[in-house]
Structures are given as C-alpha cells and as structure tokens.
Design an enzyme around this catalytic site. Sequence first.
Site: not given
Ligand code: SAJ
Length: 407
Positions: A29, A80, A149, A201, A205, A208, A239, A255, A314
């Site tokens: 690093d 990135t 992931r 990838k 994200n 979600r 449902h 992410c 977060y």
């Molecule tokens: N959040 C909501 N409502 C929800 C779920 C999450 O408001 O129902 C918010 C969380 O509080 C947070 C944000 O979304 O602020 C993201 O949180 P998260 O736990 O959903 O995801 P990350 O960002 O911690 O991690 C994600 C994951 N990707 C997916 O679930 C598709 C993880 O698997 C990835 O490795 C990571 O991004 C990444 O590095 O890309």
Amino acid sequence: MINVIGLGYIGLPTALMMASHGVEIVGTDYNAELVRTLNSGHMTFQEKGIEELFHSAVESGVRFTTKYQTTDTYIVSVPTPYDKFSKKVDPSYVVAAVSEILKVAKEETVVVIESTISPGTINKHIRPLVEAEEDTSGKKIHLVHAPERIIPGNMLYELLHNNRTIGADDKEIGEKIKSYYAAFCQGEIVVTDICTAEMTKVVENTYRAVNIAFANELAKICRHDDMDVYEIIRICNMHPRVNILKPGPGVGGHCISVDPWFLVGDYPSLAKVIDESMKTNDSMPDFVLNRIYEILKENHMTDIGRVGLYGLTYKENVDDMRESPTLQMLESMERHLSGKSVKVYDPFIEKDVVERQYHDLDAFLRDVDLVVIMVGHDEIKENMGKLEGKVILDTRKVCDMRGVYRL
Ligand code: SAJ
C-alpha cells in the site's frame, strides 16, 4: 507469491484470508502509515472476526510493504471513485497501480483487478498500458477481473462462502486464478470474459440501489397521506413473489451509492430508471431533515441544539463512514447555515470527525431532547430504555416505543 496491491476494506481481508490458507502473500500500500500500523501488529479497521484472522495471517508469514514486488501474480484492490460531474468511473488509482506493477512484473505475469470498474474500463484504460509494455519489453502480461462481493459487517463469512466471478481473456489463465481463490472460497467460482465480469459487478449493486430507491419512494408516498409504510411493506412481502427492501435515511457505503452512477455516466440516455433511483436515494437525507423540522414544530421545540443524530456510519455495526447519510445530512444543514448546532454521536467513531460530536451515549442523551436514529447499531437497540422521555425520530425502524416518529 501473490502481491496484493491496496490494503483497504477489500484488499486487506483478501490478503489475510489467502495468507491464512497457505498462499504466500505480500501486501502493498502506498500509505506508509497504514503499512507501519499493520507491521506493528495492529489492524486498521474493525470487522467481525478480523483480529483473529489478522493474527493467523501474520503467523502464516503475511508481509506488508509500500514497495511493489517482483512476482507473477498481482491482485489490485484500490479505490475506484466516480467523477462527481460526469458520473463516470475514475480509474486513475487502478491505472497507477497497474503502471507500477508493469515496471517490476515477471514474464507471464497475471494482473487480477478486484476493484469495481464499469464495463469496458479494462479495455479502455488498462489494456493499452499492458500492450505498450508487451511491445517494449516482449513480456506477456495477462489481465483478469475478479470483482469482490463481500458485505461490510459480514466480510469474512462472505469471503469464505459467496460465489465469485472471474473474467479472463484466456480460459486457462481464468482457471489458474480460480484455483488461487478456491484455496479459501467455498462458493461456486464462475469463469467468464472480462467485460461480462465488469458488468455483473456493477449490475449487482445497481439492482440493490434501485430496489432501495423503490422502498424510499414508497416511504415518501406513505408519508404524504399518513400511511404506515412498514406495515404495508410487511404485508406486501407476504406475497410469494414480492420482496421489498427497507426505506432508510439514504444510501451510503462505497458501492451501492457509487457504482450505479457508472452506468448513468456511460449510458445517460439509456439508464433512466437507474438515474431516477440514485436521485431518490440521494434525496433521503434532505427528506429526514424536513421530518426533523416538522417534528420540532409539532412539539413546539425551537432549539436545534437539542437535536441529536445517533449514528455517523453508513450502516449498522460497521465503522465505515464513507458516503454516510448522516454526513450527507450534516453537509446539507451546513449549506442552510444551521449545521453547527446539532449534536452527533456514534459508538464506532472514536476520532472527532464533525463538530459537537460526543463519545459517550449517556452524555449525548443528557444534552438532547430529539433523538434522530440514523443508524440501527446494536448499541442503541440494547439501550432503548435510555430513550425514555425523549422525542424520537427513528429512520431505521429499530425502536418500538410509543409515540416514536418514523420516516
Ligand atoms: N440500505 C437501505 N435499505 C435496505 C438495505 C440497505 O437503506 O433495505 C442502505 C444501508 O443502510 C447502506 C446502503 O444501503 O447505507 C448500502 O448497504 P448494504 O448493506 O446494502 O450494502 P454495502 O454497500 O455494504 O455492500 C454492497 C453489497 N452489494 C450487494 O448487496 C449487491 C456487497 O455484497 C458488495 O460487495 C459491496 O456493496 C461492494 O463492495 O460492491
């Protein structure tokens, strides 16, 4: 030996996991302070189980340095970010890392990029560097994309159990890299081409982000006519083919709040749903701010200094503040010239990062009348009794006390 470049939230756990499964690993690093900390036997961030993994990796001989190593396999996990204006991925850290690798790499080196990149980034920004090097030195260099992931908060379990994707130009090279990951990964590892791996990838994200935006939009609609969004989502989710996510104060992390913008940046006239979803998620901190003003008014409270924001990270039970909704909200308050007066507390953040930040829950609660739960850390769930007598705005639905306000 594998040289892992970038020892942050992804590179470091990956390096430790591989090392503790018998792979010879050197972590590099450019942050000398971080390397010093690791070499003095200390972890650089909190995560379930990481201390134990760190010590087992050190026992297995993992090394940390600021120097790039001469070897035949590299894993690049550098950040990135995205360009705030164009929304496109900013590949400069990856480009810089690959350039450094090329200076010391051996013949037939494999460069694995783990950092998240938008589809086409390798062809556009990395391959030209590699081809130029091949032309001048005659060395063959192979490129692979193996996006991570894992989810912060459950990283180590997910490193071991999640399925993975490996994109390679050459199937044989893809299979070779697969065998390195298979040293620890118990999930299925799919080998495909580089562009497909890049796209999957970002799409994961984005999926979600769009679904969180849908939940957030429902929260706004329900607020407008005083309907209970949580009860509605609970019933809808009964449902068999409906699974709505949770509304919240916004989306943070490095992410879900970032990667979907790559698609908007690259395909502005096509990525419409994605664009609107990201804007909806980005609007949530201001939506919470409006709720705070409404609640203050309703309770005849005038002193913004008696408002306390619980949570700076977060999401729950992590110490990561990147793009956090609380920070977004504080920034927005500052733009309205009142940011200095609210109080803030987070049990995971020991350093002072914002003004009027507390480091003790009791002291924080003593000094506020309206508590805004921005993050549902276990700490607050286990101390709900302490909120007795406060006005509460719960943006995460973790508090069932009577009279609690919600989104
Ligand atoms: N959040 C909501 N409502 C929800 C779920 C999450 O408001 O129902 C918010 C969380 O509080 C947070 C944000 O979304 O602020 C993201 O949180 P998260 O736990 O959903 O995801 P990350 O960002 O911690 O991690 C994600 C994951 N990707 C997916 O679930 C598709 C993880 O698997 C990835 O490795 C990571 O991004 C990444 O590095 O890309």
